[in-house]
Scaffold this active site. Structure first.
Site, PDB file in Angstrom:
ATOM      1  N   LYS A 169      65.107  -8.871  41.672  1.00 43.08           N
ATOM      2  CA  LYS A 169      64.465  -9.501  42.837  1.00 43.08           C
ATOM      3  C   LYS A 169      64.624 -11.020  42.824  1.00 43.08           C
ATOM      4  O   LYS A 169      64.746 -11.635  43.876  1.00 43.08           O
ATOM      5  CB  LYS A 169      62.994  -9.106  42.914  1.00 43.08           C
ATOM      6  N   LYS A 214      69.158   1.892  43.441  1.00 40.26           N
ATOM      7  CA  LYS A 214      68.103   2.807  43.879  1.00 40.26           C
ATOM      8  C   LYS A 214      67.749   2.551  45.333  1.00 40.26           C
ATOM      9  O   LYS A 214      67.959   1.446  45.857  1.00 40.26           O
ATOM     10  CB  LYS A 214      66.867   2.663  42.996  1.00 40.26           C
ATOM     11  N   LYS A 273      62.305   0.353  49.830  1.00 43.27           N
ATOM     12  CA  LYS A 273      61.741   0.196  51.181  1.00 43.27           C
ATOM     13  C   LYS A 273      62.091  -1.155  51.787  1.00 43.27           C
ATOM     14  O   LYS A 273      62.154  -1.302  52.995  1.00 43.27           O
ATOM     15  CB  LYS A 273      60.227   0.450  51.178  1.00 43.27           C
TER      16      LYS A 273
HETATM   17  N1  AQP Z   1      64.337   5.135  44.770  1.00 43.52           N
HETATM   18  C1  AQP Z   1      63.296   5.628  44.136  1.00 43.52           C
HETATM   19  N2  AQP Z   1      63.336   6.846  43.552  1.00 43.52           N
HETATM   20  C2  AQP Z   1      62.252   7.370  42.897  1.00 43.52           C
HETATM   21  N3  AQP Z   1      61.070   6.715  42.814  1.00 43.52           N
HETATM   22  C3  AQP Z   1      60.997   5.498  43.402  1.00 43.52           C
HETATM   23  N4  AQP Z   1      59.985   4.601  43.510  1.00 43.52           N
HETATM   24  C4  AQP Z   1      60.411   3.526  44.203  1.00 43.52           C
HETATM   25  N5  AQP Z   1      61.687   3.688  44.576  1.00 43.52           N
HETATM   26  C5  AQP Z   1      62.075   4.903  44.084  1.00 43.52           C
HETATM   27  C6  AQP Z   1      58.665   4.845  42.977  1.00 43.52           C
HETATM   28  O1  AQP Z   1      57.722   4.719  44.052  1.00 43.52           O
HETATM   29  C7  AQP Z   1      56.496   4.226  43.522  1.00 43.52           C
HETATM   30  C8  AQP Z   1      56.047   3.052  44.321  1.00 43.52           C
HETATM   31  O2  AQP Z   1      56.936   1.978  44.137  1.00 43.52           O
HETATM   32  P1  AQP Z   1      56.482   0.538  44.604  1.00 43.52           P
HETATM   33  O3  AQP Z   1      56.266   0.572  46.045  1.00 43.52           O
HETATM   34  O4  AQP Z   1      55.290   0.112  43.827  1.00 43.52           O
HETATM   35  O5  AQP Z   1      57.590  -0.462  44.209  1.00 43.52           O
HETATM   36  P2  AQP Z   1      59.116  -0.279  43.982  1.00 43.52           P
HETATM   37  O6  AQP Z   1      59.336   0.559  42.793  1.00 43.52           O
HETATM   38  O7  AQP Z   1      59.678  -1.689  43.930  1.00 43.52           O
HETATM   39  O8  AQP Z   1      59.577   0.490  45.289  1.00 43.52           O
HETATM   40  P3  AQP Z   1      60.556   0.029  46.438  1.00 43.52           P
HETATM   41  O9  AQP Z   1      60.586   1.101  47.436  1.00 43.52           O
HETATM   42  O10 AQP Z   1      61.868  -0.410  45.846  1.00 43.52           O
HETATM   43  O11 AQP Z   1      59.804  -1.219  47.049  1.00 43.52           O
HETATM   44  P4  AQP Z   1      60.340  -2.705  47.257  1.00 43.52           P
HETATM   45  O12 AQP Z   1      61.541  -2.580  48.151  1.00 43.52           O
HETATM   46  O13 AQP Z   1      59.219  -3.435  47.905  1.00 43.52           O
HETATM   47  O14 AQP Z   1      60.664  -3.270  45.905  1.00 43.52           O
HETATM   48  C9  AQP Z   1      56.742   3.878  42.061  1.00 43.52           C
HETATM   49  O15 AQP Z   1      56.300   4.955  41.271  1.00 43.52           O
HETATM   50  C10 AQP Z   1      58.236   3.758  41.989  1.00 43.52           C
HETATM   51  O16 AQP Z   1      58.736   4.014  40.703  1.00 43.52           O
END
Ligand code: AQP
Length: 329
Positions: free
Chosen positions: A113, A194, A197
């Protein structure tokens, strides 16, 4: 009853990755554990957010948890907003003062990030300390998570062990609970990464709020490879393996069964079946989501969750505060 704790950042609309790594696990385990499910809005502002959108995303996230099968009526289910409980920030500060800077800057998520945000904030660096506070305030046995957050849970475990050694038994050592299938749903356009969002590429992620047509279109245009063979090999065939994984998550089948079903066929048929599997699960979630949004229950759920969890957090914080020498005995 042992405790389970997880949170999903309101940094955008939830994706099928968030469902696979986070929400679906809560739904599976919610009857067997006291569950702490929170919206980490303080984590979301580690990168820039529009305040109006953040307010909306918080409520949308709660409605989507419930739409996906989280049962707010269970006595052992507590749903709350991180920023409404000031003990998270207080404990985070104590953890920041006990974490070597290098432990934070070597985190995979920080590296990824900070590379995207030239003028990244200190909050992006100290994110894992806040996450450790989110977890350790409540002594959970398990933290359901996708693979991307495993390193942060490990940092929380290390902090807990270090604190217990230095100040006496304060924290339960939590364990990450990683699903056997779907721990890393991949980006549809760049399967080396991965799915997230907060992606800039609208075709890369399937959102739980996407219309049916959009879901089908995104999955049909997922990047695969040119050898035309359907097999599960995440290293050499990440695109095809991702499709097989999504199919398994959304149908409840094993990877072996999915491979057996599609091997020898073409990628087009595989994609159609994956799209059908996702649509048939996600469209009913969307109907339920609209019901929840119109039901007026969300404020009551959040008030109850806040009041219950603040008491638990306060008790834990008092122990830690005294242990480190803050304030009066
Ligand atoms: N691609 C993924 N596959 C499986 N699990 C995932 N998680 C996130 N992406 C995947 C799991 O979702 C939960 C919530 O994640 P988060 O919102 O706290 O943050 P993150 O992991 O940073 O998710 P994003 O979607 O990638 O958000 P942004 O874009 O804001 O950084 C966690 O259990 C995570 O492991």
């Amino acid at each position: 009853m042992d405790r389970l704790l997880t949170g999903l950042q309101p940094s955008g609309s939830l994706t099928i990755g968030n469902y696979a790594g986070g929400i679906s696990q809560i739904v599976n385990y919610q009857k067997d554990y006291e569950t702490f499910l929170f919206v980490p809005d303080m984590h979301a502002i580690t990168v820039p957010q529009d305040p109006e959108a953040l307010h909306r995303n918080i409520i949308n996230a709660i409605a989507m948890y419930i739409a996906c099968g989280v049962d707010p009526n269970l006595e052992n289910m507590h749903i709350y907003i991180q920023s409404e409980n000031l003990y998270h920030a207080n404990l985070s500060w104590i953890f920041e003062c006990h974490t070597p800077h290098g432990d934070l800057t070597r985190m995979h998520q920080f590296k990824a990030k900070s590379a995207l945000h030239e003028a990244f904030t200190e909050g992006l660096v100290t994110y894992p300390d806040l996450m450790a506070a989110d977890i350790l305030l409540y002594d959970p046995k398990y933290v359901p998570t996708g693979i991307d957050q495993k390193q942060h849970v490990e940092l929380a475990r290390n902090l807990a062990i270090r604190f217990n050694n230095r100040y006496g038994e304060l924290f339960r050592i939590p364990e990450p609970l990683i699903p056997t299938i779907g721990a890393k749903i991949r980006d549809l356009q760049n399967p080396e990464q991965k799915m997230s969002k907060s992606t800039d590429n609208p075709k890369a992620s399937v959102f739980l709020s996407d219309p049916e047509k959009t879901i089908r279109k995104k999955i049909m245009s997922a990047v695969t490879d040119s050898d035309g063979i359907i097999k599960f090999d995440e290293e050499n065939k990440p695109g095809v393996s991702n499709l097989l994984t999504i199919y398994s998550v959304f149908t409840g089948s094993t990877i072996e069964d999915a491979v057996a079903k599609f091997e020898g066929g073409g990628y087009g048929d595989l994609k159609k079946a994956v799209a059908e599997a996702v649509v048939s699960k996600v469209v009913p979630f969307q109907d339920k989501y609209n019901e929840v949004m119109n039901s007026g229950i969300i404020d009551d759920i959040l008030d109850a969750g806040r009041d219950y969890t603040i008491e638990i957090a306060r008790e834990k914080y008092e122990l830690v505060r005294k242990a480190v020498g803050f304030g009066r005995i």
